[in-house]
Motif scaffolding. Structure first.
Motif, PDB file in Angstrom:
ATOM      1  N   GLU A 645       0.833  -1.196   0.000  1.00 13.31           N
ATOM      2  CA  GLU A 645       0.000   0.000   0.000  1.00 13.31           C
ATOM      3  C   GLU A 645       0.876   1.259   0.000  1.00 13.31           C
ATOM      4  OE1 GLU A 645      -4.217  -1.137   2.106  1.00 13.31           O
ATOM      5  OE2 GLU A 645      -2.600  -0.392   3.381  1.00 13.31           O
ATOM      6  N   PHE A 646       0.457   2.265  -0.796  1.00 11.70           N
ATOM      7  CA  PHE A 646       1.191   3.515  -0.908  1.00 11.70           C
ATOM      8  C   PHE A 646       0.209   4.672  -0.759  1.00 11.70           C
ATOM      9  CE2 PHE A 646       5.226   1.809  -2.484  1.00 11.70           C
ATOM     10  CZ  PHE A 646       4.833   0.539  -2.853  1.00 11.70           C
ATOM     11  N   LEU A 647       0.728   5.800  -0.280  1.00 13.41           N
ATOM     12  CA  LEU A 647      -0.097   6.981  -0.056  1.00 13.41           C
ATOM     13  C   LEU A 647       0.604   8.190  -0.664  1.00 13.41           C
ATOM     14  CD1 LEU A 647      -2.777   7.583   1.518  1.00 13.41           C
ATOM     15  CD2 LEU A 647      -1.340   8.523   3.320  1.00 13.41           C
ATOM     16  N   ILE A 648      -0.172   9.018  -1.377  1.00 11.38           N
ATOM     17  CA  ILE A 648       0.376  10.226  -1.995  1.00 11.38           C
ATOM     18  C   ILE A 648      -0.408  11.422  -1.485  1.00 11.38           C
ATOM     19  CG2 ILE A 648       0.939  11.397  -4.142  1.00 11.38           C
ATOM     20  CD1 ILE A 648       0.747   8.693  -5.547  1.00 11.38           C
ATOM     21  N   LEU A 649       0.302  12.420  -0.920  1.00 15.94           N
ATOM     22  CA  LEU A 649      -0.309  13.672  -0.498  1.00 15.94           C
ATOM     23  C   LEU A 649      -0.120  14.689  -1.613  1.00 15.94           C
ATOM     24  CD1 LEU A 649       0.960  13.914   3.206  1.00 15.94           C
ATOM     25  CD2 LEU A 649      -0.994  12.655   2.291  1.00 15.94           C
ATOM     26  N   LEU A 650      -1.224  15.322  -2.027  1.00 19.55           N
ATOM     27  CA  LEU A 650      -1.185  16.282  -3.135  1.00 19.55           C
ATOM     28  C   LEU A 650      -1.677  17.635  -2.642  1.00 19.55           C
ATOM     29  CD1 LEU A 650      -2.734  14.002  -5.904  1.00 19.55           C
ATOM     30  CD2 LEU A 650      -0.326  14.431  -5.488  1.00 19.55           C
ATOM     31  N   PRO A 651      -0.792  18.480  -2.087  1.00 16.79           N
ATOM     32  CA  PRO A 651      -1.210  19.810  -1.652  1.00 16.79           C
ATOM     33  C   PRO A 651      -1.662  20.640  -2.851  1.00 16.79           C
ATOM     34  CG  PRO A 651       0.939  19.220  -0.737  1.00 16.79           C
ATOM     35  CD  PRO A 651       0.626  18.219  -1.796  1.00 16.79           C
ATOM     36  N   ASP A 652      -2.586  21.564  -2.580  1.00 15.80           N
ATOM     37  CA  ASP A 652      -3.041  22.525  -3.590  1.00 15.80           C
ATOM     38  C   ASP A 652      -3.531  21.805  -4.856  1.00 15.80           C
ATOM     39  OD1 ASP A 652      -1.708  25.352  -5.426  1.00 15.80           O
ATOM     40  OD2 ASP A 652      -3.638  25.086  -4.420  1.00 15.80           O
ATOM     41  N   THR A 653      -4.239  20.668  -4.649  1.00 15.26           N
ATOM     42  CA  THR A 653      -4.695  19.865  -5.791  1.00 15.26           C
ATOM     43  C   THR A 653      -6.167  19.499  -5.611  1.00 15.26           C
ATOM     44  OG1 THR A 653      -2.494  18.892  -5.990  1.00 15.26           O
ATOM     45  CG2 THR A 653      -4.293  17.773  -7.142  1.00 15.26           C
ATOM     46  N   PRO A 654      -7.046  19.981  -6.515  1.00 14.08           N
ATOM     47  CA  PRO A 654      -8.463  19.594  -6.425  1.00 14.08           C
ATOM     48  C   PRO A 654      -8.653  18.141  -6.856  1.00 14.08           C
ATOM     49  CG  PRO A 654      -8.103  20.968  -8.364  1.00 14.08           C
ATOM     50  CD  PRO A 654      -6.813  20.956  -7.608  1.00 14.08           C
ATOM     51  N   LEU A 655      -9.860  17.604  -6.568  1.00 15.17           N
ATOM     52  CA  LEU A 655     -10.129  16.195  -6.838  1.00 15.17           C
ATOM     53  C   LEU A 655     -10.038  15.859  -8.327  1.00 15.17           C
ATOM     54  CD1 LEU A 655     -13.127  15.609  -4.413  1.00 15.17           C
ATOM     55  CD2 LEU A 655     -10.859  14.591  -4.245  1.00 15.17           C
ATOM     56  N   GLU A 656     -10.451  16.798  -9.212  1.00 13.59           N
ATOM     57  CA  GLU A 656     -10.435  16.495 -10.643  1.00 13.59           C
ATOM     58  C   GLU A 656      -9.003  16.251 -11.133  1.00 13.59           C
ATOM     59  OE1 GLU A 656     -13.844  18.782  -9.359  1.00 13.59           O
ATOM     60  OE2 GLU A 656     -11.703  19.224  -9.321  1.00 13.59           O
ATOM     61  N   ILE A 657      -8.079  17.119 -10.687  1.00  9.24           N
ATOM     62  CA  ILE A 657      -6.682  16.947 -11.099  1.00  9.24           C
ATOM     63  C   ILE A 657      -6.077  15.705 -10.452  1.00  9.24           C
ATOM     64  CG2 ILE A 657      -4.390  18.013 -11.010  1.00  9.24           C
ATOM     65  CD1 ILE A 657      -5.749  20.721 -11.242  1.00  9.24           C
ATOM     66  N   ALA A 658      -6.441  15.481  -9.180  1.00 13.10           N
ATOM     67  CA  ALA A 658      -5.944  14.281  -8.492  1.00 13.10           C
ATOM     68  C   ALA A 658      -6.376  13.021  -9.229  1.00 13.10           C
ATOM     69  CB  ALA A 658      -6.446  14.257  -7.050  1.00 13.10           C
ATOM     70  N   TYR A 659      -7.625  13.037  -9.738  1.00  9.98           N
ATOM     71  CA  TYR A 659      -8.108  11.867 -10.478  1.00  9.98           C
ATOM     72  C   TYR A 659      -7.284  11.653 -11.746  1.00  9.98           C
ATOM     73  CZ  TYR A 659     -11.179   8.695 -12.993  1.00  9.98           C
ATOM     74  OH  TYR A 659     -11.679   7.620 -13.659  1.00  9.98           O
ATOM     75  N   ARG A 660      -7.012  12.747 -12.501  1.00  5.48           N
ATOM     76  CA  ARG A 660      -6.236  12.598 -13.736  1.00  5.48           C
ATOM     77  C   ARG A 660      -4.825  12.080 -13.443  1.00  5.48           C
ATOM     78  NH1 ARG A 660      -8.702  17.633 -15.218  1.00  5.48           N
ATOM     79  NH2 ARG A 660      -6.753  18.766 -14.808  1.00  5.48           N
ATOM     80  N   ARG A 661      -4.224  12.592 -12.377  1.00 12.17           N
ATOM     81  CA  ARG A 661      -2.870  12.134 -12.038  1.00 12.17           C
ATOM     82  C   ARG A 661      -2.872  10.672 -11.583  1.00 12.17           C
ATOM     83  NH1 ARG A 661       0.212  16.216  -8.303  1.00 12.17           N
ATOM     84  NH2 ARG A 661       1.866  14.741  -8.846  1.00 12.17           N
ATOM     85  N   ALA A 662      -3.907  10.301 -10.821  1.00 15.71           N
ATOM     86  CA  ALA A 662      -4.009   8.899 -10.388  1.00 15.71           C
ATOM     87  C   ALA A 662      -4.213   7.984 -11.588  1.00 15.71           C
ATOM     88  CB  ALA A 662      -5.163   8.746  -9.396  1.00 15.71           C
ATOM     89  N   GLU A 663      -5.045   8.409 -12.534  1.00 21.47           N
ATOM     90  CA  GLU A 663      -5.289   7.590 -13.723  1.00 21.47           C
ATOM     91  C   GLU A 663      -4.016   7.428 -14.546  1.00 21.47           C
ATOM     92  OE1 GLU A 663      -7.901   5.954 -14.286  1.00 21.47           O
ATOM     93  OE2 GLU A 663      -7.399   5.189 -16.246  1.00 21.47           O
ATOM     94  N   GLU A 664      -3.183   8.507 -14.598  1.00 20.02           N
ATOM     95  CA  GLU A 664      -1.922   8.429 -15.334  1.00 20.02           C
ATOM     96  C   GLU A 664      -0.975   7.429 -14.669  1.00 20.02           C
ATOM     97  OE1 GLU A 664      -0.024  12.158 -15.830  1.00 20.02           O
ATOM     98  OE2 GLU A 664       1.646  11.370 -16.983  1.00 20.02           O
ATOM     99  N   VAL A 665      -0.915   7.467 -13.329  1.00 20.77           N
ATOM    100  CA  VAL A 665      -0.072   6.505 -12.599  1.00 20.77           C
ATOM    101  C   VAL A 665      -0.557   5.087 -12.866  1.00 20.77           C
ATOM    102  CG1 VAL A 665       0.562   5.686 -10.306  1.00 20.77           C
ATOM    103  CG2 VAL A 665       0.629   8.135 -10.811  1.00 20.77           C
ATOM    104  N   ARG A 666      -1.896   4.903 -12.812  1.00 24.11           N
ATOM    105  CA  ARG A 666      -2.446   3.556 -13.029  1.00 24.11           C
ATOM    106  C   ARG A 666      -2.085   3.028 -14.416  1.00 24.11           C
ATOM    107  NH1 ARG A 666      -6.083   1.040 -15.687  1.00 24.11           N
ATOM    108  NH2 ARG A 666      -6.772   2.923 -16.750  1.00 24.11           N
ATOM    109  N   GLN A 667      -2.241   3.886 -15.446  1.00 20.31           N
ATOM    110  CA  GLN A 667      -1.955   3.446 -16.810  1.00 20.31           C
ATOM    111  C   GLN A 667      -0.472   3.143 -17.000  1.00 20.31           C
ATOM    112  OE1 GLN A 667      -3.534   6.457 -19.406  1.00 20.31           O
ATOM    113  NE2 GLN A 667      -5.665   6.142 -18.746  1.00 20.31           N
ATOM    114  N   ARG A 668       0.388   4.004 -16.448  1.00 19.05           N
ATOM    115  CA  ARG A 668       1.830   3.773 -16.608  1.00 19.05           C
ATOM    116  C   ARG A 668       2.271   2.480 -15.925  1.00 19.05           C
ATOM    117  NH1 ARG A 668       5.095   7.834 -18.544  1.00 19.05           N
ATOM    118  NH2 ARG A 668       4.047   9.817 -19.010  1.00 19.05           N
ATOM    119  N   PHE A 669       1.710   2.236 -14.720  1.00 16.25           N
ATOM    120  CA  PHE A 669       2.108   1.005 -14.014  1.00 16.25           C
ATOM    121  C   PHE A 669       1.575  -0.229 -14.736  1.00 16.25           C
ATOM    122  CE2 PHE A 669       3.786  -1.309 -10.562  1.00 16.25           C
ATOM    123  CZ  PHE A 669       2.891  -2.329 -10.274  1.00 16.25           C
TER     124      PHE A 669
END
Length: 726
Positions: A645-669
């Motif tokens: 299990e891993f945890l990422i803290l994203l300061p100054d990041t709304p949920l929409e951007i967090a979702y796009r970044r999470a989806e990018e991590v998922r696709q790359r992995f």
């Protein structure tokens, strides 16, 4: 000669007798006339009744009080086949089939003879010999206060009776299915379920043998947890799939019924008769598949050993219905067991995570304690106190090794509450157990040093007083260099668990660093003192001292970095997360900026480890850690939360951007592959997102919501991103 009076007397007697004779004749005639009048009245009453029932749509029978038939209507002939000529003058038992219990007729006569109506069903016989059910009402008819006739109305209810029997049979079947289904549904253990169902089937079908077989598609075997012959449980070894009649039923997915010539028909289908012959061969064999959708879970089989054609099509249909319900119950039991295993695994993982967190905190405390002072004696005393708090020990020592001279000395030797001085020893001539540990660089655990085999194998030297029974020795290594060994001992045999040993190994790693730092510090201090005495080299001495001090600071910084970094992935660890999360969130609160948290977990990681090995699992974790470092900004904090299990803290990041970044991590992995035995292997991750202030306002709350979103992603099929929803 007779006198005149005599003649007068005779005449009087004659006329008297004559008058009496006339009176007697008149009385007789009157009686006959009265009887004839009564019969005429009865006949008229009977004709009156007959006239009212002649056209009745039901069969009507009129009898006298003795049960002799006096009248039947036309429908009677249609119902019974008997004409009036066949029946009038005969008793009603003319119609009896002999199948109606005598007790019913006794009750009938008792009822009508006391003047009450009798109603019931009689199984009578048609003139042709065919039996039929007759619904009958018998009513006494009174005249002048006495029973004069019995009148019976009759209707053919054979069809109704047949329908009742079919309905009752269906109800009995439903009751049986319901009983077995309820009993099965009450069991969430597969073995208990099949045992209960087997006993129910024995009672319901009254057969000599019942078995319930379960198919293991992974191992390709058929297990028989329930098999009875004559109500005696049989033990059946696992049978390879593809053999026997059970495999035929599983392959075809339809019932198999062998209801004649079993000994000839069964062997070509795969039946093995060796065991069965010891108990006798069945005359009829029925097997029905246990299905859940398209999947075959097993087979239910019934055998009759006395009759061919013992099971009807209705029995096959009923057993198929029961098997369908049992299939659902077995699937529920299997899902329940899988859920229980998953819960147990999750609890184990949580316990392991908790233990790991506690150990991390503990080792951090030890690290802090050991690095708080660079004096070797004080470092070793601090180390002893921590070990006494955490581990069961009666004796404890630190042995430092000099590689040049191959000697050891004990700067700390604690035994029975006292510190002792132990002379240095040449390991070349007297290695002892410490020599074994230092030269092998491996942990050594002796559960009982007094066992002759152990004493013979190892050169045990008792440097203290009372011999210890349990011994654990761990090598101390610093940057690959052996610097000595640490040992704990107890006077009780078998005192230490793997967890105790693991803890001492972790402490030894920390102690090695602290001792090495202390040595460096003392060496630096010694060198500084020597150089101070040399006024001519004062500047050089100061520079050297400064260099060493900076080196020590660098070591401290390195230790600090090591304490907040995960060694495998290079990400921050959970301790660092706990230090910074609250302050980061407070900053977001002060600035009114959004803050997002991503929790992610490698899907089926335990299965990956079991399949490819823990080394490949560690490699997969390292790849994911490297990916997260590349995909996060300098202001982000990516940490290994525990296990996979891993945890990422994203300061100054709304949920929409967090979702796009999470989806990018998922696709790359997902597109990343590693080589295992020259074969490309990949894995996926599930990610959950929670945001401040929408979902929670505390670190703990955000972690919980992100974790629940992640488990929602797993429940939805894994390899996806889900944002927490209230």
């Amino acid at each position: 000669m007779p006198t005149e009076s005599y003649f007068l007397l005779q005449a009087s007697l004659f006329w008297g007798i004559f008058i009496l004779a006339i009176c007697a004749g008149l009385a007789f005639v009157t009686l006959k006339l009265s009887q004839k009048l009564t019969r005429l009245r009865e006949k008229a009453y009977l004709h009156q009744i007959i006239a009212s029932v002649a056209n009745s749509p039901n069969a009507v029978i009129i009898t006298n009080p003795q049960g002799i038939i006096q009248y039947v209507n036309p429908y009677f002939t249609l119902l019974t086949g008997y004409t009036p000529e066949d029946s009038i003058g005969h008793k009603t038992n003319l119609l009896q089939s002999g199948q109606t219990p005598p007790k019913i007729y006794e009750e009938l006569w008792q009822t009508i003879q006391i003047g009450q109506l009798w109603q019931g069903d009689l199984l009578n016989q048609h003139k042709s010999g065919k039996q039929y059910w007759q619904e009958t009402f018998i009513l006494p008819l009174f005249q002048n206060g006495r029973i004069a006739h019995f009148i019976a109305t009759c209707a053919d209810v054979t069809t109704h009776k047949s329908l009742d029997e079919i309905i009752n049979h269906r109800l009995d079947e439903l009751s049986l299915v319901n009983t077995i289904s309820l009993a099965a549904a009450s069991q969430l253990d597969a073995d208990s379920l099949v045992n209960l169902a087997g006993r129910q089937l024995e009672d319901a079908f009254n057969v000599k043998s019942v078995f319930v077989a379960l198919y293991d598609s992974e191992k390709q075997v058929i297990n028989t947890p329930y098999w009875s012959i004559d109500r005696e449980k049989m033990d059946a070894p696992p049978m390879p799939y593809g053999q026997g009649l059970t495999s035929i039923v599983i392959q075809r997915r339809v019932p198999l019924l062998i209801d004649e010539d079993f000994e000839t028909i069964a062997p070509p289908l795969g039946a093995k008769l060796i065991f069965a012959q010891a108990k006798g061969l069945p005359k009829t064999w029925l097997g029905v598949p246990l299905l859940i959708g398209a999947e075959v879970l097993g087979v239910i089989s019934l055998q009759d050993y006395e009759h061919e054609h013992a099971f009807s099509a209705e029995d096959v249909r009923l057993l198929t219905t029961i098997a369908a319900n049992m299939g659902i119950a077995l699937q529920n039991a299997r899902l329940f067991n899988e859920a229980q295993q998953e819960i147990a695994e999750r609890k184990r993982a949580e316990d392991e995570l908790r233990r790991h967190a506690e150990e991390t905190a503990l080792f951090y405390e030890i690290s802090q304690e050991l690095s708080a002072d660079l004096n070797l004696n004080q470092v070793l005393r601090n180390l002893l106190e921590k070990c006494r708090q955490l581990l069961p020990l009666d004796s404890f020592y630190i042995a430092l090794y000099d590689d040049a001279s191959q000697t050891i000395h004990h700067p700390l030797f604690f035994d029975q509450g006292k510190f002792k001085n132990v002379p240095a020893r040449d390991l070349h001539t007297t290695p002892g157990i410490i020599g074994e540990i230092i030269f092998s660089r491996k942990t050594l655990y002796l559960p009982d040093t007094l066992v002759p085999e152990i004493a013979k194998k190892y050169q045990i030297i008792h440097a203290g007083g009372t011999p210890s029974r349990s011994f654990v020795g761990v090598p101390m290594l610093s940057h690959g260099q052996i610097i000595g060994a640490i040992s704990m001992q107890s006077y009780q045999p078998h005192c230490y668990t793997p967890n105790h040993i693991h803890m001492l190994e972790a402490i030894a790693s920390q102690a090695a660093i602290a001792i090495q730092n202390s040595r460096l510090y003392e060496a630096a201090c010694t060198e500084a003192q020597e150089r101070r005495r040399d006024q001519e080299n004062l500047q050089q001495t100061n520079l050297a001292l400064q260099t060493h001090i900076e080196h020590i600071e660098a070591i401290k910084d390195e230790l600090r970095e090591q304490s907040i970094r995960d060694a495998l992935t290079g990400l921050y660890n959970r301790r660092y997360l706990n230090e910074v999360f609250k302050s980061k969130l407070e900053y977001a609160h002060r600035k009114s900026t959004p803050f997002s948290v991503i929790m992610l977990d490698i899907d089926l990681f335990k299965q990956f480890n079991d399949t490819y090995g823990h080394a490949q699992g560690d490699k997969l974790l390292a790849i994911l850690g490297n990916l997260l470092r590349k995909q996060t900004r300098a202001s982000d904090i990516a940490c290994r939360y525990g296990g996979e299990e891993f945890l990422i803290l994203l300061p100054d990041t709304p949920l929409e951007i967090a979702y796009r970044r999470a989806e990018e991590v998922r696709q790359r992995f997902e597109s990343t592959q590693i080589q295992v035995n020259h074969q490309p292997v990949s894995a996926t991750i599930s990610l959950g997102i929670a945001g401040y202030p929408k979902h929670a306002q505390t670190p703990e709350g955000l972690i919980v919501q992100a974790d629940q979103a992640m488990y929602a992603a797993k429940a939805a099929g894994r390899n996806r991103v889900i944002v927490w929803e209230q």
